[in-house]
Design a protein around this motif. Structure first.
Motif, PDB file in Angstrom:
ATOM      1  N   THR A 253       0.869  -1.172  -0.161  1.00 53.13           N
ATOM      2  CA  THR A 253      -0.088  -0.107  -0.157  1.00 53.13           C
ATOM      3  C   THR A 253       0.676   1.284  -0.118  1.00 53.13           C
ATOM      4  OG1 THR A 253      -0.313   0.044   2.296  1.00 53.13           O
ATOM      5  CG2 THR A 253      -1.853  -1.175   1.081  1.00 53.13           C
ATOM      6  N   GLN A 254       2.081   1.227   0.636  1.00 53.75           N
ATOM      7  CA  GLN A 254       2.682   2.583   0.611  1.00 53.75           C
ATOM      8  C   GLN A 254       3.996   2.461  -0.418  1.00 53.75           C
ATOM      9  OE1 GLN A 254       1.556   4.593   3.227  1.00 53.75           O
ATOM     10  NE2 GLN A 254      -0.025   2.815   2.977  1.00 53.75           N
ATOM     11  N   LYS A 255       4.068   1.464  -1.141  1.00 61.34           N
ATOM     12  CA  LYS A 255       4.987   1.452  -2.308  1.00 61.34           C
ATOM     13  C   LYS A 255       6.403   2.330  -1.991  1.00 61.34           C
ATOM     14  CE  LYS A 255       1.352   0.005  -4.675  1.00 61.34           C
ATOM     15  NZ  LYS A 255       1.526  -1.164  -5.431  1.00 61.34           N
ATOM     16  N   ARG A 256       7.131   2.212  -0.708  1.00 60.42           N
ATOM     17  CA  ARG A 256       8.353   2.551  -0.504  1.00 60.42           C
ATOM     18  C   ARG A 256       8.805   1.893   0.804  1.00 60.42           C
ATOM     19  NH1 ARG A 256       6.292   8.311  -0.183  1.00 60.42           N
ATOM     20  NH2 ARG A 256       4.663   7.514  -1.004  1.00 60.42           N
ATOM     21  N   ALA A 257      10.118   2.108   1.122  1.00 58.69           N
ATOM     22  CA  ALA A 257      10.627   1.430   2.211  1.00 58.69           C
ATOM     23  C   ALA A 257      10.622   2.650   3.391  1.00 58.69           C
ATOM     24  CB  ALA A 257      12.179   1.390   1.654  1.00 58.69           C
ATOM     25  N   LEU A 258       9.886   2.006   4.434  1.00 56.28           N
ATOM     26  CA  LEU A 258       9.821   2.816   5.649  1.00 56.28           C
ATOM     27  C   LEU A 258      10.871   2.673   6.591  1.00 56.28           C
ATOM     28  CD1 LEU A 258       5.885   1.929   5.823  1.00 56.28           C
ATOM     29  CD2 LEU A 258       7.026   3.759   4.803  1.00 56.28           C
ATOM     30  N   THR A 259      11.762   3.399   6.348  1.00 57.63           N
ATOM     31  CA  THR A 259      13.310   3.204   6.932  1.00 57.63           C
ATOM     32  C   THR A 259      13.077   3.626   8.495  1.00 57.63           C
ATOM     33  OG1 THR A 259      13.966   5.364   6.246  1.00 57.63           O
ATOM     34  CG2 THR A 259      14.497   3.272   5.054  1.00 57.63           C
ATOM     35  N   HIS A 260      11.753   4.380   8.820  1.00 54.29           N
ATOM     36  CA  HIS A 260      11.783   4.993  10.245  1.00 54.29           C
ATOM     37  C   HIS A 260      11.208   3.619  11.067  1.00 54.29           C
ATOM     38  CE1 HIS A 260       7.757   5.256   8.952  1.00 54.29           C
ATOM     39  NE2 HIS A 260       7.148   5.574  10.065  1.00 54.29           N
ATOM     40  N   ILE A 261      10.707   2.562  10.555  1.00 48.82           N
ATOM     41  CA  ILE A 261      10.247   1.337  11.488  1.00 48.82           C
ATOM     42  C   ILE A 261      11.583   0.753  11.654  1.00 48.82           C
ATOM     43  CG2 ILE A 261       8.900  -0.758  11.646  1.00 48.82           C
ATOM     44  CD1 ILE A 261       7.287   0.651   9.393  1.00 48.82           C
ATOM     45  N   LYS A 262      12.169   1.031  12.821  1.00 48.80           N
ATOM     46  CA  LYS A 262      13.675   0.454  13.066  1.00 48.80           C
ATOM     47  C   LYS A 262      13.637  -0.465  14.611  1.00 48.80           C
ATOM     48  CE  LYS A 262      16.081   2.657  10.332  1.00 48.80           C
ATOM     49  NZ  LYS A 262      17.032   1.902   9.133  1.00 48.80           N
ATOM     50  N   THR A 263      12.414  -0.516  15.220  1.00 46.55           N
ATOM     51  CA  THR A 263      12.204  -1.460  16.210  1.00 46.55           C
ATOM     52  C   THR A 263      10.855  -2.122  16.441  1.00 46.55           C
ATOM     53  OG1 THR A 263      11.472   0.410  17.747  1.00 46.55           O
ATOM     54  CG2 THR A 263      13.940   0.034  17.695  1.00 46.55           C
ATOM     55  N   ILE A 264      11.062  -3.298  16.937  1.00 48.04           N
ATOM     56  CA  ILE A 264       9.880  -4.231  17.157  1.00 48.04           C
ATOM     57  C   ILE A 264       9.922  -4.647  18.449  1.00 48.04           C
ATOM     58  CG2 ILE A 264      10.861  -6.068  15.977  1.00 48.04           C
ATOM     59  CD1 ILE A 264       7.997  -6.899  15.007  1.00 48.04           C
ATOM     60  N   ARG A 265       8.828  -4.458  19.363  1.00 48.18           N
ATOM     61  CA  ARG A 265       8.975  -4.713  20.654  1.00 48.18           C
ATOM     62  C   ARG A 265       7.633  -5.939  20.888  1.00 48.18           C
ATOM     63  NH1 ARG A 265       8.922   0.714  20.529  1.00 48.18           N
ATOM     64  NH2 ARG A 265      10.660   1.777  21.377  1.00 48.18           N
ATOM     65  N   TYR A 266       8.332  -7.007  21.399  1.00 42.59           N
ATOM     66  CA  TYR A 266       7.502  -8.007  21.868  1.00 42.59           C
ATOM     67  C   TYR A 266       7.177  -7.990  23.326  1.00 42.59           C
ATOM     68  CZ  TYR A 266       5.350 -12.558  22.961  1.00 42.59           C
ATOM     69  OH  TYR A 266       4.343 -13.488  23.072  1.00 42.59           O
ATOM     70  N   TYR A 267       5.922  -7.895  23.630  1.00 42.67           N
ATOM     71  CA  TYR A 267       5.128  -7.793  25.000  1.00 42.67           C
ATOM     72  C   TYR A 267       4.324  -9.004  25.344  1.00 42.67           C
ATOM     73  CZ  TYR A 267       0.712  -6.329  23.084  1.00 42.67           C
ATOM     74  OH  TYR A 267      -0.583  -6.219  22.391  1.00 42.67           O
ATOM     75  N   ASN A 268       4.037  -9.285  26.600  1.00 44.95           N
ATOM     76  CA  ASN A 268       3.400 -10.071  27.245  1.00 44.95           C
ATOM     77  C   ASN A 268       2.246  -9.693  27.899  1.00 44.95           C
ATOM     78  OD1 ASN A 268       2.236 -12.416  28.713  1.00 44.95           O
ATOM     79  ND2 ASN A 268       3.865 -13.731  28.045  1.00 44.95           N
ATOM     80  N   SER A 269       1.185  -9.964  28.008  1.00 46.71           N
ATOM     81  CA  SER A 269      -0.026  -9.051  28.679  1.00 46.71           C
ATOM     82  C   SER A 269       0.129  -9.289  30.310  1.00 46.71           C
ATOM     83  CB  SER A 269      -1.252 -10.022  28.121  1.00 46.71           C
ATOM     84  OG  SER A 269      -1.478 -11.253  28.507  1.00 46.71           O
ATOM     85  N   ARG A 270       0.874 -10.367  30.359  1.00 46.13           N
ATOM     86  CA  ARG A 270       1.365 -10.489  31.904  1.00 46.13           C
ATOM     87  C   ARG A 270       2.180  -9.448  32.230  1.00 46.13           C
ATOM     88  NH1 ARG A 270       1.274 -15.963  30.217  1.00 46.13           N
ATOM     89  NH2 ARG A 270       3.579 -15.795  30.094  1.00 46.13           N
TER      90      ARG A 270
END
Length: 881
Positions: A253-270
């Protein structure tokens, strides 16, 4: 298709790529829409619907919007829940052979907005992907405008379990758009939850995009890691599938490299306190029940943040209180550091006002939509970092120095922008004067040529006025005719022979000379060269800043947390909050606690505080009785809110507080019909109570306000009694509970169940009625005072007198007379005046016993009698009658 014109064929072929979107098809200076899209857009945007020849017998419906104003129209459509695909001309029409080549450059939807008025500055705008398989659910949520990316997965034992937890997560994050795999899309209850209950745009996404293999590959590419273990995603297949699908959806959908997405955080509901939708709504954490506005909510009171980033951070804290005592104390320590330096807070606030939204500026960099003013905003924000660093060092508080690194102040990035971008740069690049003089030799040369040309034009105008004697002669410019000399009609006889006519107007003539034509070429050439060169240099600067996004984002997170901590300290100072003691035990002890929102509305020193003690021993459950409007609901809510505030690290509205960390807060307060799912008020109430009974634990805090009222009295009492026993029993739940009720029968449980205590609201009887003193005291209420509340609400006097009459007989226990009373003509007249029949005018119809009773009443000297003496006389009369 064979009958359609080539252009319309191209339109339909491109539209097949985005069948669920409205296609903005670029034709010259307009974006055009055709067929069904045109019908929809003309209706929603209230623009004219026309037609265009398309090769068929009937013309194709058509509507369009100017390309320079398209953003406003796109925003309106997205706000209404539509997706919009932008189709641009990707080659120069002058060089095209046949139909101009066009491609979709971006699809804009509620969850992929990166800028504009639809984005609330202090609220994240999440796009969510959901993947369901075998009762296990993967959830990925991304704010495209900031790059905030969170994933989790839920391992459930049943459909009801994952559906309940999905509701909790959607209620917390409130995404603008959700994409689903087939299993979830086919689940009618899940789809109803997302689309009807939350009003979120939901779309089915092909199953192939939810492949764990494809997702793993796409995630490692995006975050440039060798293995998923580096991201804490190893063996989390459902989370991987959801996150991978979300990234692939953005690719399409965005047709470009989204270079600002640099981190991904896994969380647990606990890791945090889970708050279900009912609790969020009843406690009015981020918006009010009635107006759905921030003002009047807990967040509305706490949010003293200066920056948009800080506002979003504080909102996340309120929506997800902490469970780890050490983490709570760490955040609380930062609040205390600010709190203890109250005199320095105004200077900190002044510094923070210089900081723009760094997170969303990084998003604009990645999308390529950053403009010259944005870079100046970035420079100003980075220029404030050394001042923030000095402030933190000066306070010398470990919680703050651990949060903000004073050695990484991004001065190199600041210098890069300072050297290149003019301090008075315009909003739009094509307006020129973006790059500073002296930064780039070629730009300086073009600028000098353009400026000298303008000086030459001014000189030419003066010379020609002197040469011709035409005092109002002007040298002008427009995009169509270039530069020209304009002479009004009254001066035609003075026009020199060397002027060459260019255009005739009603009251003037326009001319040029060979010399002016030559200079025009030089000036326009210099201006075009200047714009081209400035654009190129600006893009080079922007591309260079793309590499610095991770550093800017890290500093943005530090500043945002500082701002959120400052806000909690500022509101604590303003509202006389105290630092609560955080404990691992199960005791909640609050001295003179107050409801922060109600106090904020009525003013400091007007709220009447109350104590509360809850533990696992002698006071595990409080049953609170008393009339409506006396303050029961406010009291039980304020205990829940104070507990929640303590667990986000905030100070609390009380004289003192000791909070044992709770795992969840449950509330059942009020109810209304859920028409979307066909549930009555009582069914909604029972569903919410069932959720509490299934999920509460001994570490939970449960707030119940009037359960069982939606059915018959005996059914309601029975249900309420059974719920109390179940929650009280340590073998079933054993939760700390506050139970407000009008069922006085429940007060007997104090003598039957150790750990249950009765409390009520103190009242004061006066000749004019009851006064609510708003104070919680031990012991049950002696009556409900419902009729007194009806008087306060403005009931006609006749109605309340009739109600009092009926109440007296109902409470007397005389069943036969009760039935006669209810069907007989009332002694009270229900007129506007509320007048009552004169009791003494009906003496002739009385029996001897009634007449004797009347005479006794006449002779009573009530003003000299005690209340007990009056009651004795009345009781004697009743027995005689």
């Amino acid at each position: 298709m064979a009958q359609l014109t080539p252009m319309m064929t191209q339109y339909l072929q491109i539209h097949e790529e985005v069948p669920d979107a409205l296609l903005f098809f670029r034709l010259g200076d307009f974006y055009e829409m055709f067929f069904d899209d045109a019908l929809t857009a003309s209706r929603e945007l209230e623009i004219a619907l026309t037609g265009r020849d398309c090769g068929l017998e009937e013309r194709a419906p058509m509507c369009g919007v100017p390309h320079h104003a398209a953003q406003n129209y796109i925003t309106r459509l997205v706000e209404k829940g539509y997706k919009v695909a932008i189709c641009e001309q990707v080659e120069d029409p002058k060089e095209a052979k046949g139909i101009v080549r066009r491609e979709i450059i971006r699809v804009i939807s509620p969850g992929t907005i990166s800028e504009g008025k639809l984005l609330e500055s202090k609220k994240n705008n999440y796009l969510m992907a959901l993947f369901l398989e075998n009762n296990s659910l993967g959830i990925a949520s991304l704010d495209v405008s900031t790059g905030d990316f969170y994933v989790t997965q839920i391992e459930a034992r049943s459909r009801d379990q994952w559906l309940s937890q999905l509701s909790d997560e959607i209620g917390r994050l409130l995404p603008a758009e959700v994409i689903l795999n087939g299993a979830l899309f086919k689940d009618g209850q899940a789809l109803t939850l997302i689309e009807n209950r939350f009003g979120i745009l939901a779309s089915l996404y092909p199953e192939k995009y939810f492949s764990v293999k494809n997702g793993s590959q796409r995630i490692t590419e995006q975050f440039q890691v060798f293995a998923l273990g580096a991201l804490d995603l190893e063996r989390r297949d459902h989370a991987i599938a959801a996150a991978g699908a979300l990234l692939l959806y953005l690719d399409e959908t965005q047709k470009r490299a989204l270079t600002h997405i640099k981190t991904i955080r896994y969380y647990n509901s606990r890791d945090y306190m889970v708050l279900d939708l009912s609790t969020r709504r009843n406690l009015e954490l981020t918006q009010t029940l009635r107006t759905l506005e921030k003002k009047g909510s807990l967040l509305g009171v706490l949010d003293k943040t200066v920056t948009a980033m800080g506002g979003r951070t504080l909102r996340r804290w309120v929506e997800a209180p902490l469970l780890n005592r050490d983490a709570i104390l760490k955040r609380q320590g930062g609040v205390a550091a600010f709190f203890n330096h109250a005199a320095d807070l105004p200077s900190f606030k002044t510094i923070m006002t210089r900081v723009y939204d760094l997170e969303r500026l990084c998003g604009k960099l990645a999308f390529g939509t950053v403009n010259p003013r944005d870079l100046l905003a970035l420079k100003q924000s980075l220029g404030a970092l050394p001042l923030i660093g000095d402030f933190v060092v000066q306070l010398d508080a470990e919680p703050l120095t651990a949060l903000f690194d004073p050695d990484e102040l991004l001065t190199d990035i600041w210098e890069q922008i300072e050297q290149a971008i003019d301090d008075q740069a315009p909003l739009v690049l094509k307006d020129g004067h973006v790059i500073k003089t002296g930064f780039h030799p070629e730009i300086d040369a073009f600028r000098e040529a353009a400026e000298k040309g303008q000086d030459w034009i001014c000189d030419l105008e003066c010379q020609e006025r002197e040469r011709t004697g035409i005092k109002n002669l002007k040298v002008k410019y427009n995009r169509v005719f270039g530069y020209f000399i304009e002479v009004t009609k009254s001066n035609f006889d003075q026009v020199p022979e060397d002027y060459i006519r260019k255009q005739t107007l009603a009251n003037a003539e326009r001319y040029f000379t060979p010399e002016l034509k030559e200079m025009e070429s030089r000036i326009l050439g210099a201006q075009e060269g200047l714009l081209r060169c400035e654009t190129q240099v600006f893009q080079e600067i922007r591309d260079g800043l793309l590499k610095e996004i991770p550093r800017i984002q890290q500093k943005a997170r530090e500043v945002a947390e500082l701002d959120a901590i400052y806000a909690l300290a500022a509101v604590a100072l303003q509202n006389r909050f105290v630092c609560p003691e955080i404990r691992e035990d199960s005791t909640i002890l609050i001295k003179n606690g107050r409801h922060p929102v109600v106090e904020d509305m009525i003013g400091t020193n007007h709220f009447i505080g109350n104590d509360c003690l809850l533990n696992q021993d002698d006071q595990r459950m409080l049953i609170i009785t008393g009339p409506n409007m006396a303050g029961k609901s406010t009291f039980i809510r304020q205990v829940a809110i104070i507990t929640l505030m303590a667990q986000i690290g905030s100070f609390v509205p009380a004289d003192a507080a000791r909070i044992g960390v709770v795992d969840r807060i449950f509330t059942r307060v009020g109810a209304s019909d859920d028409l979307a799912s066909g549930q009555s008020t009582f069914m909604v109430e029972m569903t919410e109570v069932a959720n509490i009974l299934k999920n509460a634990s001994a570490r939970s805090l449960v707030i119940l306000d009037e359960i069982g009222r939606g059915t018959s009295t005996f059914d309601g009492i029975s249900i309420a009694w059974a719920v109390v026993e179940y929650l009280h029993n340590p073998d079933s739940v054993g939760a700390k509970t506050l139970f407000a009720t009008h069922y006085h029968e429940l007060t007997e449980l104090e003598t039957l169940k150790p750990g249950i205590k009765n409390f009520s609201i103190r009242l004061k009887d006066t000749p004019d009625g009851v006064i609510f003193l708003r104070k919680i005291i031990p012991g049950p209420a002696d009556q409900s005072y419902g009729i007194e509340v009806a008087k306060l609400a403005g009931f006609p006097a006749g109605v309340t007198r009739r109600a009092q009459e009926i109440l007296g007989h109902l409470e007397s226990g005389e069943d036969t007379y009760r039935q006669e009373l209810l069907v007989a003509e009332p002694t009270v007249l229900y007129g506007d005046s509320g007048n009552q029949l004169n009791f003494f005018d009906v003496a002739q119809t009385m029996t001897d016993a009634e007449a004797e009773a009347l005479e006794t009443i006449r002779e009573m000297q009530i003003e000299k009698m005690s209340p007990l003496e009056v009651m004795i006389v009345i009781d004697q009369l009743r027995k005689k009658l």
